[in-house]
Design an enzyme around this catalytic site. Structure first.
Site, PDB file in Angstrom:
ATOM      1  N   GLN A   1      23.609  20.687  30.330  1.00 19.31           N
ATOM      2  CA  GLN A   1      24.033  20.540  31.738  1.00 19.31           C
ATOM      3  C   GLN A   1      22.941  21.088  32.670  1.00 19.31           C
ATOM      4  OE1 GLN A   1      26.797  22.072  29.548  1.00 19.31           O
ATOM      5  NE2 GLN A   1      26.986  19.924  29.050  1.00 19.31           N
TER       6      GLN A   1
ATOM      7  N   LYS B   1      16.336  17.047  29.570  1.00 23.19           N
ATOM      8  CA  LYS B   1      16.105  18.187  28.666  1.00 23.19           C
ATOM      9  C   LYS B   1      15.883  17.724  27.235  1.00 23.19           C
ATOM     10  CE  LYS B   1      19.993  19.872  29.951  1.00 23.19           C
ATOM     11  NZ  LYS B   1      20.290  19.126  31.162  1.00 23.19           N
TER      12      LYS B   1
ATOM     13  N   ASP C   1      21.386  16.129  33.215  1.00 30.62           N
ATOM     14  CA  ASP C   1      20.695  14.854  32.990  1.00 30.62           C
ATOM     15  C   ASP C   1      19.258  14.858  33.503  1.00 30.62           C
ATOM     16  OD1 ASP C   1      23.178  13.823  32.032  1.00 30.62           O
ATOM     17  OD2 ASP C   1      23.787  13.530  34.112  1.00 30.62           O
TER      18      ASP C   1
ATOM     19  N   GLY D   1      24.451  14.945  26.073  1.00 26.50           N
ATOM     20  CA  GLY D   1      24.060  13.851  25.184  1.00 26.50           C
ATOM     21  C   GLY D   1      22.716  13.300  25.578  1.00 26.50           C
ATOM     22  N   HIS D   2      21.945  12.903  24.602  1.00 28.02           N
ATOM     23  CA  HIS D   2      20.713  12.204  24.927  1.00 28.02           C
ATOM     24  C   HIS D   2      20.288  11.320  23.762  1.00 28.02           C
ATOM     25  CE1 HIS D   2      19.420  16.044  23.190  1.00 28.02           C
ATOM     26  NE2 HIS D   2      18.509  15.307  22.600  1.00 28.02           N
TER      27      HIS D   2
HETATM   28  P1  IMP Z   1      33.063  19.010  31.496  1.00 23.88           P
HETATM   29  O1  IMP Z   1      31.846  19.773  31.141  1.00 23.88           O
HETATM   30  O2  IMP Z   1      33.350  17.849  30.605  1.00 23.88           O
HETATM   31  O3  IMP Z   1      34.268  19.903  31.663  1.00 23.88           O
HETATM   32  O4  IMP Z   1      32.806  18.357  32.951  1.00 23.88           O
HETATM   33  C1  IMP Z   1      32.687  19.163  34.119  1.00 23.88           C
HETATM   34  C2  IMP Z   1      31.629  18.596  35.068  1.00 23.88           C
HETATM   35  O5  IMP Z   1      30.352  18.726  34.467  1.00 23.88           O
HETATM   36  C3  IMP Z   1      31.793  17.102  35.367  1.00 23.88           C
HETATM   37  O6  IMP Z   1      31.360  16.863  36.694  1.00 23.88           O
HETATM   38  C4  IMP Z   1      30.839  16.438  34.398  1.00 23.88           C
HETATM   39  O7  IMP Z   1      30.395  15.186  34.854  1.00 23.88           O
HETATM   40  C5  IMP Z   1      29.707  17.453  34.391  1.00 23.88           C
HETATM   41  N1  IMP Z   1      28.919  17.415  33.160  1.00 23.88           N
HETATM   42  C6  IMP Z   1      29.235  17.953  31.966  1.00 23.88           C
HETATM   43  N2  IMP Z   1      28.253  17.756  31.074  1.00 23.88           N
HETATM   44  C7  IMP Z   1      27.280  17.095  31.719  1.00 23.88           C
HETATM   45  C8  IMP Z   1      25.973  16.645  31.343  1.00 23.88           C
HETATM   46  O8  IMP Z   1      25.505  16.820  30.212  1.00 23.88           O
HETATM   47  N3  IMP Z   1      25.273  15.993  32.307  1.00 23.88           N
HETATM   48  C9  IMP Z   1      25.743  15.835  33.575  1.00 23.88           C
HETATM   49  N4  IMP Z   1      26.933  16.244  33.969  1.00 23.88           N
HETATM   50  C10 IMP Z   1      27.703  16.880  33.058  1.00 23.88           C
END
Ligand code: IMP
Length: 435
Positions: free
Chosen positions: A223, A16, A13, A40-41
């Site tokens: 991420q 990007k 977040d 997502g954005h």
């Molecule tokens: P997952 O990627 O859905 O398996 O989530 C694993 C961890 O990554 C969790 O703590 C989510 O909140 C975090 N996470 C996954 N994608 C994002 C993102 O785009 N931004 C911030 N945190 C993310």
């Protein structure tokens, strides 16, 4: 500068989406290399709102080549919905390409993600529940279903059957879900495949071609570094490698094709989901930063945890990614705070200090930031377009970060608008014409 990798340098977040959107104008290809619709954005263009989870936002430039690389996990329902939305908004998506080798998120992956989190109880990761982890698990187990499989019904059915068999026990609570029926799922995915077929391609050669011709490829990460499955705060991480090195495997180019690696960091820190966060501000100031920075997730709507800028973590991200440039976003959110703290080392539970990011989970969980106070600024900075336009203290804040990390600041976000960005150093020549 033929190959430019953009990665998040914190916990995701960092902004990007906006940066890649701006860089896309000068790019000949934008390619995503990992993650899925956990990212997502939102982009606001001429008063119209566009939401992106999978497609690089560069698609808003007519005909721009935008690829979803082999390292991405694709939920075809989400992708077709995104395509429909863009079409409805009359966006030309002829430049979209989807790697035939990207893996598919299946209905059972989403159920397993939910079930896995529920079983963990208090130890939950706080995933986005989009099926990301189970999909990457199947990929590693060689039970994954790839985009190319959508185009052959027989193979698709066989692979779905083989992938579901070992999961029967975990899926037992959902046995009656119609979407888990083999026939229904095969049919649904076959139809989705038919819709995606015009965009399915071998995406790596697209990147080779642009590089050979001296064009610019922007490799778009999702991420952030501290969510990397190897180098992040495991197990509170996502299920892919998000670091710059992953751009090569996830897009299909060699390291020699990468010229620049720019990391994005907010002027403060945020994190969604569970896990260690040494500079967390669990107080009124943290709440004020959350409000000022609109720190609520685009994908899940969850409130983000907020804290001071963590230079220990950021220096680690600098090394792990081999950053050649730093992009600082949301500097304006800090306007009006008298004293800004930046963490320059951690203090552990027994009083020990750590200059480097600790690898040991139990230390990290209890570590707290030790801070250097820096003076804040009160003037509105949203009109600044070069570092010289910034108040002295804002410039000093950026200089402190840059000196600490040993990396030049190349862009600075001073507001939510597309033009509210400072372009400096190596980024100056990539400034979009419209800005
Ligand atoms: P997952 O990627 O859905 O398996 O989530 C694993 C961890 O990554 C969790 O703590 C989510 O909140 C975090 N996470 C996954 N994608 C994002 C993102 O785009 N931004 C911030 N945190 C993310």
């Amino acid at each position: 500068m033929p190959g430019l990798v953009i990665v998040g340098a914190q916990w995701g977040d960092e902004g990007k989406g906006k940066v890649v959107d701006l860089l896309a104008e000068q790019a000949d290809l934008v390619i995503r290399f990992q993650g899925g619709n956990n990212a997502g954005h939102t982009i606001v263009r001429d008063g119209e709102t566009f939401k992106f989870h999978l497609i690089p936002s560069g698609i808003l430039y007519p005909g721009k080549l935008c690829a979803i690389g082999n390292g991405v996990v694709v939920d075809p329902k989400v992708l077709t919905a995104e395509i429909d939305d863009l079409r409805r908004q009359r966006i030309d998506i002829s430049g979209l390409r989807i790697s035939a080798n990207a893996h598919l998120i299946m209905p059972y992956h989403k159920l397993l993600d939910q079930e896995g989190e529920a079983k963990l109880g208090k130890l939950q990761i706080g995933t986005t529940r989009r099926g990301i982890g189970p999909c990457y698990s199947d990929k590693a187990s060689r039970l994954g279903i790839r985009v190319q499989d959508l185009l052959d019904e027989k193979i698709l059915r066989k692979k779905i059957y083989a992938a579901m068999e070992p999961k029967r026990l975990m899926l037992r609570p959902y046995a009656k879900e119609p979407e888990l029926d083999l026939h229904t799922m095969t049919e649904e995915y076959r139809i989705l495949g038919h819709r995606l077929e015009p965009y399915i391609a071998d995406t790596a050669p697209l990147a080779w071609r642009v590089i050979d011709e001296g064009g610019l490829v922007v490799f778009e990460g999702a991420q952030g570094t501290l969510l990397d499955i190897d180098h992040g705060t495991y197990p509170f991480v996502t299920s892919s490698n998000v670091v710059a090195g992953s751009a090569c495997a996830g897009a299909g180019v060699g390291p020699s094709s990468i010229d620049e690696v720019w990391g994005i960091a907010k002027a403060y820190t945020t994190r969604v989901g569970a896990g260690p966060f040494p500079t967390e501000l669990d107080d009124a100031l943290g709440e004020a930063i959350r409000e000022a920075g609109h720190e609520f997730g685009t994908t899940t709507g969850r409130a983000r945890r907020t804290g001071w800028l963590d230079l220990v973590a950021l220096r680690y991200a600098t090394r792990i990614n081999g950053l050649t440039g730093l992009i600082v976003t949301k500097l304006d959110v800090l306007t009006g705070i008298d004293q800004l703290n930046v963490a320059v080392r951690y203090r552990g539970p027994e009083g020990a200090t750590f200059e480097e990011f600790p690898y040991h989970q139990s230390i990290l969980h209890k570590a707290e930031g030790e801070y250097i106070p820096l003076p804040g600024w009160h003037d509105d900075i949203s009109g600044a377009r070069s570092p010289e336009d910034l108040p002295q203290n804002a410039r000093a804040y950026l200089d402190y970060i840059s000196d600490f990390l040993g990396v030049p600041v190349v862009m600075v976000g001073v507001g939510p608008g597309r033009d509210e960005m400072i372009w400096t150093g190596a980024a100056e020549r990539l400034r979009p014409a419209a800005a």
